[in-house]
Write an enzyme that holds these catalytic residues in place. Structure first.
Site, PDB file in Angstrom:
ATOM      1  CD  GLN A  85      32.511  20.032 -15.466  1.00  0.00           C
ATOM      2  OE1 GLN A  85      33.567  20.498 -15.051  1.00  0.00           O
ATOM      3  NE2 GLN A  85      32.398  18.767 -15.827  1.00  0.00           N
TER       4      GLN A  85
ATOM      5  N   GLY B  48      27.314   3.295 -25.340  1.00  0.00           N
ATOM      6  CA  GLY B  48      27.214   4.345 -24.314  1.00  0.00           C
ATOM      7  C   GLY B  48      26.948   5.718 -24.905  1.00  0.00           C
TER       8      GLY B  48
ATOM      9  NE  ARG C 200      27.624  16.161 -13.415  1.00  0.00           N
ATOM     10  CZ  ARG C 200      28.598  15.830 -14.265  1.00  0.00           C
ATOM     11  NH1 ARG C 200      28.764  16.486 -15.402  1.00  0.00           N
ATOM     12  NH2 ARG C 200      29.414  14.841 -13.984  1.00  0.00           N
TER      13      ARG C 200
ATOM     14  N   GLY D  25      27.734  14.965 -19.398  1.00  0.00           N
ATOM     15  CA  GLY D  25      29.137  14.701 -19.072  1.00  0.00           C
ATOM     16  C   GLY D  25      29.283  13.479 -18.175  1.00  0.00           C
TER      17      GLY D  25
ATOM     18  CB  CYS E  75      34.203  17.438 -21.449  1.00  0.00           C
ATOM     19  SG  CYS E  75      33.791  16.652 -19.885  1.00  0.00           S
TER      20      CYS E  75
ATOM     21  CG  ASN F 203      28.990  18.128 -22.186  1.00  0.00           C
ATOM     22  OD1 ASN F 203      28.136  18.942 -22.534  1.00  0.00           O
ATOM     23  ND2 ASN F 203      28.681  16.936 -21.726  1.00  0.00           N
TER      24      ASN F 203
ATOM     25  CG  HIS G 191      30.973  20.910 -19.542  1.00  0.00           C
ATOM     26  ND1 HIS G 191      29.762  20.315 -19.256  1.00  0.00           N
ATOM     27  CD2 HIS G 191      31.906  19.923 -19.449  1.00  0.00           C
ATOM     28  CE1 HIS G 191      29.967  19.029 -18.998  1.00  0.00           C
ATOM     29  NE2 HIS G 191      31.244  18.760 -19.114  1.00  0.00           N
TER      30      HIS G 191
HETATM   31  N1  LIG Z   1      29.884  11.706 -21.364  1.00  0.00           N
HETATM   32  C1  LIG Z   1      30.872  12.581 -21.591  1.00  0.00           C
HETATM   33  O1  LIG Z   1      30.649  13.759 -21.911  1.00  0.00           O
HETATM   34  C2  LIG Z   1      32.316  12.171 -21.429  1.00  0.00           C
HETATM   35  C3  LIG Z   1      33.283  13.114 -21.691  1.00  0.00           C
HETATM   36  C4  LIG Z   1      34.627  12.765 -21.612  1.00  0.00           C
HETATM   37  C5  LIG Z   1      34.971  11.480 -21.244  1.00  0.00           C
HETATM   38  N2  LIG Z   1      34.015  10.555 -20.973  1.00  0.00           N
HETATM   39  C6  LIG Z   1      34.475   9.187 -20.631  1.00  0.00           C
HETATM   40  O2  LIG Z   1      34.168   8.307 -21.722  1.00  0.00           O
HETATM   41  C7  LIG Z   1      33.849   7.002 -21.226  1.00  0.00           C
HETATM   42  C8  LIG Z   1      32.462   6.621 -21.690  1.00  0.00           C
HETATM   43  O3  LIG Z   1      31.546   7.554 -21.147  1.00  0.00           O
HETATM   44  P1  LIG Z   1      29.979   7.434 -21.420  1.00  0.00           P
HETATM   45  O4  LIG Z   1      29.386   8.638 -20.823  1.00  0.00           O
HETATM   46  O5  LIG Z   1      29.736   7.147 -22.857  1.00  0.00           O
HETATM   47  O6  LIG Z   1      29.614   6.108 -20.542  1.00  0.00           O
HETATM   48  P2  LIG Z   1      28.369   5.124 -20.686  1.00  0.00           P
HETATM   49  O7  LIG Z   1      27.230   5.807 -21.343  1.00  0.00           O
HETATM   50  O8  LIG Z   1      28.177   4.518 -19.344  1.00  0.00           O
HETATM   51  O9  LIG Z   1      28.909   3.968 -21.700  1.00  0.00           O
HETATM   52  C9  LIG Z   1      29.877   3.053 -21.324  1.00  0.00           C
HETATM   53  C10 LIG Z   1      30.235   2.095 -22.477  1.00  0.00           C
HETATM   54  O10 LIG Z   1      31.242   1.196 -21.990  1.00  0.00           O
HETATM   55  C11 LIG Z   1      30.764  -0.163 -22.109  1.00  0.00           C
HETATM   56  N3  LIG Z   1      31.220  -0.957 -20.966  1.00  0.00           N
HETATM   57  C12 LIG Z   1      30.861  -0.843 -19.665  1.00  0.00           C
HETATM   58  N4  LIG Z   1      31.465  -1.787 -18.919  1.00  0.00           N
HETATM   59  C13 LIG Z   1      32.239  -2.513 -19.766  1.00  0.00           C
HETATM   60  C14 LIG Z   1      33.098  -3.653 -19.611  1.00  0.00           C
HETATM   61  N5  LIG Z   1      33.307  -4.215 -18.426  1.00  0.00           N
HETATM   62  N6  LIG Z   1      33.734  -4.128 -20.718  1.00  0.00           N
HETATM   63  C15 LIG Z   1      33.541  -3.562 -21.924  1.00  0.00           C
HETATM   64  N7  LIG Z   1      32.729  -2.500 -22.149  1.00  0.00           N
HETATM   65  C16 LIG Z   1      32.085  -1.974 -21.083  1.00  0.00           C
HETATM   66  C17 LIG Z   1      29.249  -0.058 -22.120  1.00  0.00           C
HETATM   67  O11 LIG Z   1      28.700  -1.209 -22.746  1.00  0.00           O
HETATM   68  P3  LIG Z   1      27.237  -1.815 -22.324  1.00  0.00           P
HETATM   69  O12 LIG Z   1      26.209  -0.930 -22.973  1.00  0.00           O
HETATM   70  O13 LIG Z   1      27.268  -3.173 -22.906  1.00  0.00           O
HETATM   71  O14 LIG Z   1      27.170  -1.803 -20.841  1.00  0.00           O
HETATM   72  C18 LIG Z   1      29.060   1.213 -22.935  1.00  0.00           C
HETATM   73  O15 LIG Z   1      29.209   0.940 -24.316  1.00  0.00           O
HETATM   74  C19 LIG Z   1      33.981   7.069 -19.704  1.00  0.00           C
HETATM   75  O16 LIG Z   1      35.249   6.596 -19.347  1.00  0.00           O
HETATM   76  C20 LIG Z   1      33.837   8.558 -19.408  1.00  0.00           C
HETATM   77  O17 LIG Z   1      34.526   8.902 -18.242  1.00  0.00           O
HETATM   78  C21 LIG Z   1      32.681  10.867 -21.057  1.00  0.00           C
END
Ligand SMILES: NC(=O)c1ccc[n+]([C@@H]2O[C@H](COP(=O)([O-])OP(=O)(O)OC[C@H]3O[C@@H](n4cnc5c(N)ncnc54)[C@H](OP(=O)(O)O)[C@@H]3O)[C@@H](O)[C@H]2O)c1
Length: 361
Positions: free
Chosen positions: A184, A14, A244, A188, A158, A336, A251
């Protein structure tokens, strides 16, 4: 065998997982040993599993391209290979809570980017410059989990990084009322403009759950430990709106503050630029040398000029001036997915290693 601590990344495919992979490419203490994601990606090479989803500005590191992605849910298989894990999976809150504790119970520390455990009373939620002493609550958590070295530690949301460090630097002036509007970036939400074209030239005045996190999480950072649990602070009262905006990374927060002990503008700026904490004292690899910079120009901080300040680990502040309704107002900016996500988690892990909480298995 490598002297570096061996790390696994849960949710490695991700947006945040990719940030971890990039940040750890040449890390002096940590080495990525295992990558894990959903069952959809398991069994593929990391390069195949990510496919066209690589969102970083730098190329995918050679060392991870041919790693076979594991299934996050196969806890023993992942945990047996590593000294600790970073968690950035996107699953339901309950699933994340459960799986992060399962990893901890295999005696594998978990440093998490997820919000699931941020209010679990014996889980520390830390910005290392603000509240590293909260890691002491890990002793109570280990008792509850029945572990000797396994635990869960988290970093906060963040959105708060653009103003919580600033308010911390001003603590002695006793801020008691804060209004913050955050602008933001789309990363994010794990998105780029390619996969969220509706955001071009657009503003969306809603980010699910974000306002509550932005109002409450700073209070937990400023809390204290009582009977093996974190008790949140009850002041200042914070109210927010989270919006957003069409920005890729960064952010911005526009903030108004009332103080019980009203300072001068010069005092406020001095407190910002001299603010530092344990990471600076210990010289941790990811610590910014100066955590907060103050920019005098009327049109700063700007996302395009300032988001990468201190490799995305610093906070930029500007437009500090007296206000007619509140005492002062200012604008803050932070990265962020670096300070606000993967970078903040890496700094937590470095602090945990320096303090002896994360060691070789
Ligand atoms: N983006 C940010 O700035 C940010 C900041 C703070 C917190 N967060 C939090 O961090 C987390 C990840 O965010 P992201 O933006 O990186 O999300 P993302 O791009 O959607 O990535 C999600 C990851 O989780 C895996 N995943 C999804 N469903 C799953 C399942 N059922 N079992 C095991 N693994 C699974 C995905 O694997 P596949 O590729 O195989 O689907 C991928 O590796 C979220 O909870 C988000 O709220 C994000």
């Amino acid at each position: 065998m490598s002297k570096k601590l061996q790390v696994g990344i849960l949710g490695a495919t991700g947006m945040v997982g990719q940030r971890f992979i990039s940040l750890l490419e040449n890390h002096p203490w940590f080495e990525v040993k295992t990558v894990a994601a959903s069952p959809r990606s398991a069994g593929k090479t990391y390069e195949e599993a990510v496919g066209g989803r690589w969102k970083m500005e730098t190329p995918m590191p050679e060392a991870v391209k041919n790693m076979i992605v594991k299934n996050v849910n196969e806890v023993e298989a992942v945990a047996s290979e590593v000294d600790f894990v970073f968690s950035a999976v996107d699953m339901s809150k309950d699933e994340i809570k459960k799986i992060e504790e399962e990893y901890a119970k295999t005696e594998t520390p978990v440093v998490s980017n997820n919000s699931a455990h941020r209010w679990t009373p014996d889980v520390p939620m830390v910005v290392p410059e603000i509240n590293p002493e909260h890691f002491e609550v890990i002793a109570s958590q280990k008792k509850r989990l029945g572990t000797t070295r396994g635990f869960v530690a988290v970093k906060p949301n963040c959105s708060i990084q653009s103003y919580a460090p600033v308010l911390t630097a001003w603590k002695e002036f006793e801020p008691y009322e804060v209004v913050a509007t955050t602008y933001q970036a789309i990363s994010g939400a794990g998105k780029t403009f390619k996969d969220w074209p509706e955001m071009n030239g657009n503003i969306i005045p809603y980010i699910g759950g974000e306002e509550e996190k932005s109002e409450q999480e700073p209070l937990r950072l400023w809390g204290h430990i009582e009977n093996g649990e974190i008790v949140k602070a009850d002041s200042p009262v914070i109210t927010t709106q989270c919006i957003r905006v069409p920005v890729l990374n960064g952010h911005t927060a526009a903030v108004f503050v009332k103080f019980r002990k009203k300072p001068t503008k010069e005092q406020l700026i001095e407190k910002l630029t001299s603010f530092s904490g344990l990471p600076q004292e210990l010289g941790l690899p990811s610590a910014p040398k100066q955590m907060i910079q103050y920019l005098e120009e009327d049109d700063r901080p700007q996302v395009s000029l300032d988001v990468d300040y201190e490799n995305g680990m610093g906070i930029s502040v500007g437009r500090l001036r007296e206000d007619t309704v509140y005492d002062y107002k200012f604008v803050g900016l932070s990265h962020n997915t670096l300070r606000g996500a993967a970078g903040g988690a890496v700094l937590c892990a470095e602090t945990l290693k320096a303090k002896g909480y994360i060691t070789k298995k």
